[in-house]
Scaffold this motif. Structure first.
Motif, mmCIF file in Angstrom:
data_model
loop_
_atom_site.group_PDB
_atom_site.id
_atom_site.type_symbol
_atom_site.label_atom_id
_atom_site.label_comp_id
_atom_site.label_asym_id
_atom_site.label_seq_id
_atom_site.Cartn_x
_atom_site.Cartn_y
_atom_site.Cartn_z
ATOM 1 N N GLU A 50 10.807 -6.699 -0.899
ATOM 2 C CA GLU A 50 10.332 -5.526 -0.171
ATOM 3 C C GLU A 50 8.827 -5.516 0.028
ATOM 4 O OE1 GLU A 50 10.009 -2.402 -3.947
ATOM 5 O OE2 GLU A 50 11.424 -2.021 -2.315
ATOM 6 N N VAL A 51 8.094 -6.313 -0.736
ATOM 7 C CA VAL A 51 6.644 -6.376 -0.583
ATOM 8 C C VAL A 51 6.213 -7.634 0.166
ATOM 9 C CG1 VAL A 51 4.432 -6.523 -1.790
ATOM 10 C CG2 VAL A 51 6.189 -4.936 -2.595
ATOM 11 N N THR A 52 6.665 -8.800 -0.281
ATOM 12 C CA THR A 52 6.180 -10.064 0.290
ATOM 13 C C THR A 52 7.034 -10.580 1.445
ATOM 14 O OG1 THR A 52 7.437 -11.398 -1.308
ATOM 15 C CG2 THR A 52 5.187 -10.760 -1.906
ATOM 16 N N GLY A 53 8.107 -9.881 1.801
ATOM 17 C CA GLY A 53 8.983 -10.348 2.871
ATOM 18 C C GLY A 53 10.027 -11.303 2.342
ATOM 19 N N LEU B 203 0.823 -1.213 0.000
ATOM 20 C CA LEU B 203 0.000 0.000 0.000
ATOM 21 C C LEU B 203 0.857 1.264 0.000
ATOM 22 C CD1 LEU B 203 -2.800 -1.233 2.387
ATOM 23 C CD2 LEU B 203 -3.029 -0.747 -0.050
ATOM 24 N N ILE B 204 2.031 1.197 0.591
ATOM 25 C CA ILE B 204 2.966 2.325 0.497
ATOM 26 C C ILE B 204 3.345 2.549 -0.963
ATOM 27 C CG2 ILE B 204 5.297 3.127 1.065
ATOM 28 C CD1 ILE B 204 5.038 1.620 3.739
ATOM 29 N N LYS B 205 3.657 1.462 -1.662
ATOM 30 C CA LYS B 205 4.082 1.578 -3.061
ATOM 31 C C LYS B 205 2.952 2.074 -3.952
ATOM 32 C CE LYS B 205 6.837 -1.288 -5.037
ATOM 33 N NZ LYS B 205 7.453 -2.495 -5.622
ATOM 34 N N LEU B 206 1.729 1.655 -3.645
ATOM 35 C CA LEU B 206 0.598 1.977 -4.521
ATOM 36 C C LEU B 206 -0.069 3.302 -4.193
ATOM 37 C CD1 LEU B 206 -0.994 -1.582 -4.711
ATOM 38 C CD2 LEU B 206 0.168 -0.370 -6.556
ATOM 39 N N PRO C 113 11.798 -1.402 9.684
ATOM 40 C CA PRO C 113 11.547 -0.157 10.413
ATOM 41 C C PRO C 113 10.954 0.959 9.555
ATOM 42 C CG PRO C 113 13.620 -1.088 11.127
ATOM 43 C CD PRO C 113 13.151 -1.926 9.966
ATOM 44 N N GLU C 114 11.336 1.039 8.280
ATOM 45 C CA GLU C 114 10.796 2.100 7.429
ATOM 46 C C GLU C 114 9.287 1.957 7.262
ATOM 47 O OE1 GLU C 114 13.387 0.180 6.688
ATOM 48 O OE2 GLU C 114 14.997 1.615 7.008
ATOM 49 N N ALA C 115 8.818 0.725 7.040
ATOM 50 C CA ALA C 115 7.378 0.494 6.922
ATOM 51 C C ALA C 115 6.684 0.741 8.263
ATOM 52 C CB ALA C 115 7.108 -0.935 6.445
ATOM 53 N N TRP C 116 7.342 0.368 9.360
ATOM 54 C CA TRP C 116 6.800 0.596 10.703
ATOM 55 C C TRP C 116 6.567 2.092 10.927
ATOM 56 C CZ3 TRP C 116 7.160 3.078 15.284
ATOM 57 C CH2 TRP C 116 6.705 2.461 16.452
#
Length: 658
Positions: free
Chosen positions: A565-568, A375-378, A403-406
């Motif tokens: 970076e998306v699916t882990g 969702l960050i990417k989209l 951490p960036e997504a957090w």
């Protein structure tokens, strides 16, 4: 279910992860919390003093018993531990009946369909639907101990089916609706299921999913075990019905809304949930009734700091353990209101989650880092276009969160005011193990903080000594706890070797590498076995390898994971064909063919993101595939390890270019 920085190095002995930002709970949050630092410390002291008394007290306080238990923990058959074994209860009664006298008109489920339509189902209505369906199953001959497979969309009736099985003491096994007919058949056969519950069709992102067709194919492969297939009419899609099939609405048409619960032993199996292991055969994780429910309920109340007017939304599917513990059972036992969502976060556009939070006034939002990162990417700007002021708490589950997504989740979705509970746990633990409690613990981006009260968790080095700060080791659970896996379905020896290996002296071995920082915070660094975590779903590498080799064109295959970076993690397959190694367009066409084949054999979630062809796989002279080398190649890392033992060192360049 884990929390980790993308910079964690699981290959080395010491972690290189350093994250020093700390976010204490705000004064406003502390003013309304039910569990602060003092009560957290008191609970831990109580558990340390007498673990058995601690959990027995909670079992009596939180669960409704038909026959009270007299003994808490029974260790006589370790590692086949039992809790509250001489007591009897019913899980469905604890989730439904006991709320009818106090809040029958409270909304239990807000069920939003893929197309955006929503239904509000009260506890009274949910109880009646469960009783109707349970009576329908009884009319088919389902009794306590029978196994029932549930292969449904993520809709309210999936929860109804699970609760109806629990009401009868039948053992359900939910299979994620994305699994193939072959995977479904394997689970039907292993469980010896006599009934399958499905829908004629499901919808995800506007696309129809032909569930009934998949069930027909699976039942045909299942040695005539299945006596009945119950089909819920999701819509008017034309459906071919077999002699064994019965429509859900026909099954319940003549039933009553009164179905007395079947009282079962606390140790009666509630469900079997199949999870991937490092061998090709899925493991049937068997959970108890009382201990499992206690863990799901108590952790729900602690971790999510439950308040009477909360609207809780866990985005997980009931095909996974998160959907069991924090959709079908924990919230309902707590008498909460929750959202159940059929669709995906990007349909009809990437605002869907934020629209739903605004629409349903969600106060607690529990989702996976994969969803957050995508969702960050989209549309990183989209949350700001919606009113998310109802949120008071955020949660993360299922896989590593960087951490960036957090930080984005905390600032953009939570407005800098909502604590994040970053939870680590497993299918086998049944409920959350490590998490910051929002009113009691300051959070660190990427850390799952501390064990919940009543849990004894450690990180050990190779000599079984506790590790020093920032030293990586093996995560273990030192003492039994109520919600833990009881055994593997009809495979007790595999249970012992998988989770209680002799070299760890009776401890539960989680299969994860971890470290503690200088403040004692836990950080999960990754798996120590050959299990990948793709979008929060555990996939055994052996399972995918077996699917690839089942293709008549494939001679050999090795599967590893690489960070995504998306699916882990993403699945990377190294494949040797029986014929010549393809190149150019022929290679692209073969990749397409093999991806589709894996999707057919296991399910779309297991399709490799990358397939590389070579004339051979890198093996030692003893014939062992060097998987660490393949992991380095998959990540694009420089080859620094010793390759002198390779039988075919010249193959490395081919694998890198593959």
């Amino acid at each position: 279910m884990t929390a980790v920085s993308s910079t964690a190095n699981t290959e080395s002995h010491a972690s290189v992860l350093h994250e020093n930002r700390v976010f204490p709970p705000s004064a406003a949050y502390l003013a309304q919390t039910t569990l602060n630092a003092d009560t957290f410390a008191q609970l831990k002291r109580e558990a340390d003093l007498d673990l058995d008394a601690f959990w027995s007290h909670r079992a009596r306080e939180l669960l409704t018993w038909e026959k009270p238990f007299t003994q808490g923990l029974d260790e006589t058959q370790a590692p086949f531990y039992q809790w509250f074994a001489d007591g009897t209860l019913n899980v469905s009664f604890n989730c439904l009946d006991r709320h009818l006298g106090t809040q029958p008109d409270k909304v239990a489920l807000i069920a939003e369909a893929d197309d955006g339509s929503a239904e509000y189902i009260t506890y009274q209505t949910l109880y009646e639907r469960v009783c109707l369906f349970a009576n329908g199953l009884k009319s088919l001959g389902v009794v306590a101990g029978d196994r029932v497979i549930i292969y449904m969309p993520m809709v309210a009736n999936a929860v109804v089916a699970m609760q109806a099985c629990a009401r009868l003491g039948a053992i359900h096994s939910v299979v994620f609706g994305g699994f193939s007919s072959k995977s479904l058949a394997e689970r039907i056969i292993d469980a010896e299921a006599k009934v399958v519950i499905t829908a004629n069709i499901g919808y995800r992102g506007g696309k129809p999913i032909e569930l009934k067709k998949t069930v027909d194919e699976a039942v045909a492969q299942s040695n005539n075990l299945v006596e009945h297939v119950v089909v819920w009419a999701r819509d008017q899609t034309e459906t071919i019905m077999q002699a064994r099939d019965i429509w859900w609405h026909d099954l319940t048409a003549q039933q009553t809304t009164d179905c007395p619960p079947v009282w079962v032993s606390a140790e009666h199996p509630l469900f079997i949930l199949y999870t991937s292991g490092s061998t090709g055969k899925p493991k049937g994780v068997q959970h108890s009734s009382a201990g499992y429910l206690l863990g799901a309920l108590q952790s729900f109340k602690w971790t999510f700091d439950q308040q009477p007017n909360d609207v809780f939304w866990c985005t997980a599917d009931v095909g996974w353990i998160t959907g069991h513990s924090y959709v079908a059972y924990g919230p309902l036992a707590a008498g909460a209101t929750q959202v159940v969502f059929e669709g995906v976060p990007t349909f009809p556009d990437a605002s869907r989650f934020w629209q739903m939070i605004e629409k349903h006034k969600v106060s607690i939002f529990y989702t996976a880092p994969t969803a957050i990162r995508s969702l960050i990417k989209l549309g990183a700007d989209l949350p700001a276009k919606h009113d998310l002021s109802s949120l008071r708490l955020l949660g993360s589950v299922g896989e590593p969160i960087n951490p960036e997504a957090w930080i984005w989740y905390y600032n953009v979705v939570g407005g800098g005011r909502c604590p994040i509970v970053d939870t680590w746990w497993q299918t086998e633990t049944g409920s959350q193990m490590l998490t910051p409690l929002p009113g009691a613990v300051a959070t660190k981006p990427g850390s799952c903080a501390f064990p919940l009260p009543g849990l004894s968790i450690n990180i050990l080095d190779e000599a079984l000594h506790p590790t020093a700060p920032r030293e990586a080791g093996t995560l273990v659970i030192e003492r039994p706890f109520p919600s833990m896996v009881r055994t593997l379905w009809r495979d007790p020896e595999r249970f012992k070797t998988a989770y209680f290996p002799e070299e760890f002296g009776g401890r539960y071995v989680a299969g994860d590498s971890a470290m503690r920082d200088e403040d004692g915070y836990f950080w999960i660094l990754g798996r120590t076995d050959d299990v990948l975590n793709v979008s929060g779903h555990r996939l055994g590498t052996m399972e995918i390898e077996s699917a690839l080799v089942a293709n008549p064109l494939v001679a050999e295959a090795a599967v590893v994971g690489r960070p995504d970076e998306v699916t882990g993690e993403a699945v990377v397959a190294f494949v040797t064909l029986k014929g010549e190694r393809p190149t150019g367009d022929a290679a692209l066409e073969m990749i397409k063919t093999l991806k589709a084949f894996v999707g057919q054999e296991i399910g779309a979630i297991a399709r490799p993101a990358d397939i590389r062809f070579s004339d051979a796989l890198p093996k030692t002279r003893s014939g062992k595939i060097m998987r660490r080398l393949l992991r380095s190649i998959a990540r694009g890392d420089a080859i620094t390890q010793d390759i002198s033992t390779l039988e075919n060192p010249a193959i490395i360049k081919q694998l890198q270019e593959g």
